[in-house]
Motif scaffolding. Structure first.
Motif, short mmCIF file in Angstrom:
data_model
loop_
_atom_site.label_atom_id
_atom_site.label_comp_id
_atom_site.label_asym_id
_atom_site.label_seq_id
_atom_site.Cartn_x
_atom_site.Cartn_y
_atom_site.Cartn_z
N HIS A 149 53.30 -88.64 102.39
CA HIS A 149 52.23 -89.04 101.47
C HIS A 149 51.88 -87.98 100.43
O HIS A 149 50.72 -87.83 100.07
CB HIS A 149 50.97 -89.43 102.25
N ARG A 171 44.58 -97.35 103.64
CA ARG A 171 43.82 -96.12 103.86
C ARG A 171 44.33 -95.39 105.08
O ARG A 171 45.13 -95.90 105.85
CB ARG A 171 42.35 -96.47 104.11
N SER A 172 43.79 -94.20 105.25
CA SER A 172 44.01 -93.34 106.41
C SER A 172 45.48 -93.28 106.77
O SER A 172 46.34 -93.28 105.91
CB SER A 172 43.14 -93.78 107.59
N GLU A 173 45.78 -93.20 108.08
CA GLU A 173 47.18 -93.05 108.44
C GLU A 173 47.96 -94.34 108.25
O GLU A 173 49.15 -94.39 108.48
CB GLU A 173 47.32 -92.52 109.86
N SER A 175 48.15 -95.54 105.34
CA SER A 175 48.59 -95.43 103.94
C SER A 175 50.09 -95.58 103.87
O SER A 175 50.81 -95.01 104.68
CB SER A 175 48.21 -94.07 103.38
N SER B 347 39.18 -92.98 106.61
CA SER B 347 39.76 -91.86 105.85
C SER B 347 40.58 -92.46 104.72
O SER B 347 41.26 -93.47 104.90
CB SER B 347 40.66 -91.04 106.77
N GLY B 349 43.16 -91.30 103.34
CA GLY B 349 44.58 -91.10 103.56
C GLY B 349 45.23 -90.13 102.60
O GLY B 349 46.43 -89.93 102.62
N ARG B 355 43.91 -87.50 107.07
CA ARG B 355 44.73 -88.68 107.34
C ARG B 355 45.30 -88.64 108.76
O ARG B 355 45.24 -89.62 109.49
CB ARG B 355 45.87 -88.76 106.32
#
Lengths: 785, 431
Positions: A149, A171-173, A175, B347, B349, B355
């Motif tokens: 990322h 979003r977040s992991e 992504s 989050s 990311g 992330r």
């Protein structure tokens, strides 16, 4: 200037520098993934965290501006802990598939994990799995679980490619890096994301699983496609080119290459490669040994010369050939007494030849063009003709330069234009004359060209204002202008505009060695470095008044000519067509009677002179395939067998030394015509064709690169026209029509396109489906399907 | 339900009345007098900002930055476009005060933003409203229309040279869009991700122009300050903690809801107002300022007063004023697991530590809560948290780490028990 101390080293850096810039200037390496010198700062990978005295927490070196007296520690406890912490996070969800990963051995994550990570992971939970994506035939995004990322690819397509084709969704992991839904990545310079990707998430689809990085030898070379002359690293294994990467050269290609430069190596290994000399007997092709084939050629040339005279022989050479090959071919022709030699197969107007005083070139360096405050590009389908230069001009616009365009189609240039004039090919001269008239008025100057009939439009005025008002300006003519039936008039007008406004002017060289061909006299009116010669016929005349024998160097006339219909007819009417070619091309098999296998750029030493007049030499990176031989050797032996003197070379360096000994490049580059003229009245309003060369049909090698041929840019061309043209013809957009030029016609879908001016049908030339048609900018008829 | 005591924002608002939010009712309560006062007397911009500074108003979004000071950062003489933006992206678990402002007194916010526009010389403002509150967004649009019709908003406000346009923007519900630069990105139509700072919004904000972003409650407090004077506002609270504050009380109390009370009110008083503990259960712990604020055990909390300084001294933050009350039946591991899940989901990311770290924290806590804790897990949580906090572009990583640190600090025995015994000490009762 600001003072900063990095790991105890004191230095001063300019205002606005980041800690990363400062560290680079003293050779201190700070680990990073998302940072790239040519992209915007994202500061998201956090790998470059360093300790800055008085800051309570570690700061990212890439995004932290230097302040006066700043003290930075890149290896302190705080910095090392922060970097190790980030590395651990990067690895927790990264698959442990290095042994089967294409990036293995050249992976930034692998390298930095060794330097900054721990040998064992504390992460005991489940790892993330990300589904692969389809980014098209060039970029593989099959293993997106490897993605860290960094968003370099996202920033590249938006900032350098010019339009966003890759984004980070979710979003977040969760992504994920992905192309737009259902879309592939189609930018003409998309392959650079493979180099930018620090891990094995985005890899080269054609190269995938073919070999390991450490098994490859790296060899320098130069791109044989457009006139930019991008520097290449060609990677080989055994005797095969496996991959092509950019060799950084800030003056030319920066750190990028176009997809054409990167992926056309597949053409080098194509099944169509000619491995042995071939001769046609009674309509059938037979393989022959070199001796037999060369004797056949000598017999043919001597026969035609005896029966019809030397003038019955024509030599057509591709500007994608090396300088040494082009020098040799014109020397061979002229020594034999043949004056008909030309490299300008796609040119349709040769009236400037008489007034030309030197080799046509860019008129400035590439860097000077990209840093000019105002640029006028005339008649260029920029992103097809010069993918990297088009990107460089976009960057220039971002830095404040004004880009102006006069063209036959309102193509998306993905940048802000100061002004544009979009006119039909027949009004192109008039459009440029409008600018000249406005420049004459601004500068209170005079021009030898009669401008009385010209009315200056508001956009022409804006262009003139831009050129005259800028400290540095350039006017350049693209391929459409160079192939245009009024090229000499466009060149005259550009010269006058430049003279009055103080701008530079020149041409965007179409091919890797167009300028080299000009310099070594691969034209009928000028010899090496402009030496006087007995004038011969130019490419157009050689076709219009068919010769009895043709020698083709590295060219397939059906793809490389202004008028393929006429060119093929001329070939077919000849007694002998001798083709020096790397490929057993369908067209050549049809109209030639002898094929001599020559080596492409990768298999021979040689040189190209790029659009800015820079001589770039290179060596062969692999041995010639089969019985193919470097063309200079073939021409040397032909010279011997024809009993000509001066063909005793034993190396390509000797050939180079000979042409270089005849003059200097820099003083021989000259766009100024001894006399200018232009008929500024728009021509009669017949429907004309706009027939450009598609991105991946430009030369013999890329035409055979299978992955490039699978891209959207290589799709079978359809015709486009303004709605008014469709209405006049009484057809609906998308309907299949018959388009006719001369004796040739094609059935093709005709779609409405608001980007085109009235009176124009746009249909690509140089494509197998359209080679039965005629001239690129000649009249065309629409018949209902 | 909402209860207001000595209100500033909710002064005189009858929340039971259907039309209390309308313009007429607001004007009847003294609304838009502050705006008239400024425009009639042509009060210099500096004086408006000075008044806000003197009031001691601190940003109500969570960070508590002095509002007047923030306004003074705006380059007032800057000739080009600049903006005021209201952050109604109220996504912090436990916080529900701003939606009540939109519901019961939207004109206070509108008037506050107009005054802010006047003070900072901006021509346009936006209110970014959280994606999950739709009825309030619609009401705010209606209120804007009322204000436009009445001449309080738009071109030549109340016949003067001053013009100010205000627009509502409905977000999509991402927590991260409450971070001011992510909010700006989202408002610009991009993916909501925080920007690296510097540059700060005051110099490079919305569309790259100078921008001031304040919380809904901060803006809504401004009309009172201008109308009744900074001193009166200041006196409502205590020194360095001026004014009243809205507290969103939730959890195991008898009357959860919003309470507008003077800063400095003892927590015990607030708890009493909220009807005390439900079913007579014992108070176990309180998160005093929204999910990102460190949790405080009952005995510490009961000695605190509700203001920035007191809560900070006790080791937590007043934050957005979301008071989450937990009784003795709460398993602290379960409670933390839920919070960790939230941050893992929210989050953006962008930065590696957040992330990857939020998911790691959640998974470890989830294991412990399910009886699968391992020796060393608490040290691991601590270490992962240390690698996240302060290592990212915005404060979301810190917000995710604070609860982990405070829960494992104050209730460590529960975690140790669960890891050792494979089951939780407290049998969590959902209610």
């Amino acid at each position: 200037m600001l003072e900063i101390e990095i790991d105890g080293k004191k230095l001063t850096v300019p205002q606005g520098s980041t800690v990363m810039d400062a560290a680079h200037s003293v050779g201190t390496y700070i680990p990073h993934f998302c940072y790239h010198k040519k992209l915007s700062i994202a500061a998201n990978c956090r790998m470059c965290l360093v300790e800055v005295e008085k800051a309570p927490k570690p700061l990212p070196a890439c995004a932290t501006p230097v302040t006066d007296g700043m003290k930075v520690h890149t290896h302190s406890d705080m910095a090392k802990k922060a970097q190790a912490g980030v590395m651990e996070f990067l690895l927790i969800n990264h698959p442990l598939d290095c042994p089967i990963c294409d990036q293995g051995g050249e992976c930034q994550l692998q390298d930095l994990a060794v330097g900054y990570g721990n040998s064992a992971s504390r992460y005991q939970e489940e790892k993330r799995v990300v589904v692969g994506k389809d980014m098209g035939p060039l970029v593989s995004a099959e293993e997106m679980s490897r993605c860290i990322h960094c968003t370099r690819c996202v920033r590249f397509t938006e900032e350098i490619g010019g339009f966003q084709e890759i984004g980070m969704a979710n979003r977040s992991e969760f992504s994920e890096i992905l192309p737009f839904l259902g879309k592939t990545v189609d930018s003409e310079i998309s392959g650079n994301v493979i180099d930018l990707c620090p891990v094995g998430a985005l890899t080269s689809k054609p190269f995938r699983y073919s070999t390991r990085a450490w098994e490859l030898s790296r060899r320098k070379s130069v791109s044989p496609h457009d006139g930019l002359g991008a520097n290449l690293i060609v990677q080989v294994k055994g005797n095969q080119v496996m991959r092509v990467l950019p060799l950084e050269n800030e003056d030319i290609n920066e750190c990028w290459i176009a997809d054409r430069d990167r992926f056309s190596y597949e053409g080098l290994n194509s099944a169509e490669r000619l491995q042995k000399p071939m001769i046609k007997h009674d309509g059938k092709w037979h393989e022959a040994d070199w001796q037999t084939a060369l004797e056949y050629v000598v017999k043919g040339l001597n026969g035609v010369s005896r029966d019809h005279g030397k003038d019955a022989i024509g030599v057509l050479a591709s500007p994608h050939s090396t300088t040494e090959e082009l020098f040799m071919v014109q020397k061979l022709a002229r020594s034999f007494g043949v004056n008909n030699v030309d490299y300008r197969l796609r040119r349709s107007d040769f009236r400037a030849d008489a007034a030309q005083q030197g080799a046509l070139w860019l008129g400035s360096s590439i860097v000077e063009l990209a840093s000019a405050k105002s640029v006028l590009v005339v008649g260029s389908t920029q992103r097809q003709e010069q993918p990297l230069l088009a990107s460089r001009l976009r960057q220039a616009v971002k830095k404040g330069s004004e880009l102006n365009v006069i063209h036959v189609a309102d193509d998306a240039l993905l940048t802000k234009l100061n002004a544009k004039l979009i006119v039909s090919p027949q009004a192109l001269v008039n459009a440029l004359a409008q600018v000249l008239k406005a420049v004459v008025a601004i500068k209170s100057g005079e021009s030898a060209i009669d401008l009385a009939a010209v009315t200056v439009s508001a956009d022409a005025q804006r262009i003139a204002d831009s050129l005259c008002g800028a400290e540095t300006a350039s006017v350049v003519l693209g391929n459409v202008a160079q192939h245009h039936p009024a090229f000499s008039e466009l060149l005259s007008l550009a010269q006058e505009i430049a003279r009055l406004s103080g701008a530079r002017f020149g041409v965007l060289a179409e091919a890797a060695n167009s300028v080299g061909a000009e310099l070594v006299g691969a034209v009928p009116t000028r010899g090496v470095f402009g030496a006087a010669v007995s004038a011969g016929l130019n490419a157009q005349q050689m076709i219009a008044e068919p010769r009895k024998a043709y020698v083709l160097l590295n060219t397939e006339v059906e793809f490389d000519s202004y008028n393929p219909q006429a060119a093929v007819a001329a070939m077919k009417s000849a007694e002998t067509v001798i083709a020096l070619t790397a490929f057993k091309a369908e067209g050549l098999l049809d109209y030639a009677d002898v094929l001599l296998p020559i080596a492409p750029f990768s298999e021979t030493a040689g040189s190209f002179v790029n659009m800015e007049g820079r001589l770039q030499t290179f060596n062969g990176v692999v041995r010639p395939q089969g019985e193919a031989r470097p063309a200079w050797k073939v021409l040397r032996v032909l010279g011997n067998m024809l009993g000509l003197s001066g063909f005793e070379y034993t190396s390509v360096e000797e050939v180079r030394a000979e042409w270089q000994g005849k003059g200097e490049i820099a003083p021989s580059l000259n766009n100024v015509l001894a006399s200018v003229s232009a008929n500024v009245q728009p021509a009669a309003s017949a429907l004309v064709r706009v027939g450009e060369v598609p991105l991946y049909q430009a030369d013999a090698i890329c035409r055979r690169a299978s992955s490039l041929q699978a891209t959207r840019a290589a799709a079978v061309p359809v015709a486009h026209a303004a709605q008014s043209v469709l209405d006049a013809a009484g057809v609906q957009s998308g309907a299949v029509v018959v388009l006719k030029q001369g004796e040739g016609q094609v059935r093709v879908a005709l779609e409405a396109d608001a980007a085109l001016p009235a009176g124009v049908v746009r249909l690509a030339t140089a494509h197998p489906t359209t080679i039965v048609l005629g001239g690129m900018f000649d009249p065309i008829e629409i018949k209902q399907g | 339900m909402a209860v207001f005591v000595n209100g500033v924002i909710f002064d005189g608002v009858d929340t039971a009345a259907a039309d209390a939010w309308r313009l007429d009712a607001y004007v009847a309560r003294g609304g838009y007098q502050a705006l008239r006062k400024i425009l009639d007397s042509k009060l210099p911009q500096e004086d408006v900002i000075a008044e806000v500074k003197n009031s001691g108003l601190r940003g109500r979004g969570g960070a508590g930055f002095p509002t007047g000071l923030k306004w003074s950062f705006m380059p007032r003489s800057f000739p080009g476009d600049k903006y005021v933006v209201c952050n109604t992206d109220e996504g912090e678990p436990g916080t529900f005060k701003d939606r009540d402002i939109l519901r019961f007194n939207p004109h206070a916010l509108i008037e506050g933003m107009i005054i802010a526009g006047y003070a900072m010389g901006t021509k346009a403002g936006y209110n970014y409203i959280h994606g999950e509150v739709f009825a309030e967004y619609q009401r705010f649009e209606e209120a804007l229309e009322e204000a436009r019709k009445a001449g309080f908003l738009g071109q030549h406000i109340l016949g003067t040279d001053f013009s100010f346009e205000l627009y509502a923007h409905h977000g999509y519900g991402a927590y991260i869009c409450g971070e001011e630069t992510a909010l700006l990105e989202s408002l610009e139509g991009k993916k909501g991700q925080p920007r690296f700072k510097p540059p700060f919004p005051a110099s490079f904000g919305l569309y790259g122009k100078p921008t001031t972003i304040n919380n809904t409650e901060s803006f809504a407090s401004v009309p009172f300050i201008i109308r009744d004077g900074a001193q009166k506002f200041l006196e409502a609270g205590k020194p360095n903690n001026g004014g009243t504050k809205l507290f969103s009380v939730s959890g195991h109390v008898n009357r959860p809801g919003n309470y507008e009370i003077p800063l400095g009110t003892p927590f015990s008083t607030l708890l009493e107002m909220a009807g005390g503990m439900r079913d007579g259960k014992k108070l176990k712990a309180v998160i005093p300022g929204g999910s990102s604020a460190p949790i405080l055990p009952a005995e510490i909390m009961m000695s605190c007063t509700m203001d920035y300084d007191s809560i900070s001294k006790a080791g937590s933050m007043l934050g957005s004023g979301a008071v989450i009350v937990m009784n003795e039946d709460v398993c602290m591991i379960k409670a933390l697991e839920r919070l960790a899940y939230f941050y893992h989901e929210e989050s953006c990311g962008q930065c590696t530590p957040c992330r990857e770290g939020t998911g790691w924290l959640y998974r470890v806590i989830h294991r412990i809560a399910n009886g699968e804790g391992r020796p060393g897990d608490l040290e691991l949580l601590d270490s992962v948290g240390n690698n996240m906090a302060g290592r990212t572009i915005c404060a979301l990583a810190d917000a995710a780490v604070f609860p982990v640190r405070s829960f494992t600090k104050h209730f460590r025995h529960e975690f140790e028990y669960a890891i050792e015994h494979g089951k939780t000490l407290v049998d969590h009762k959902w209610c």
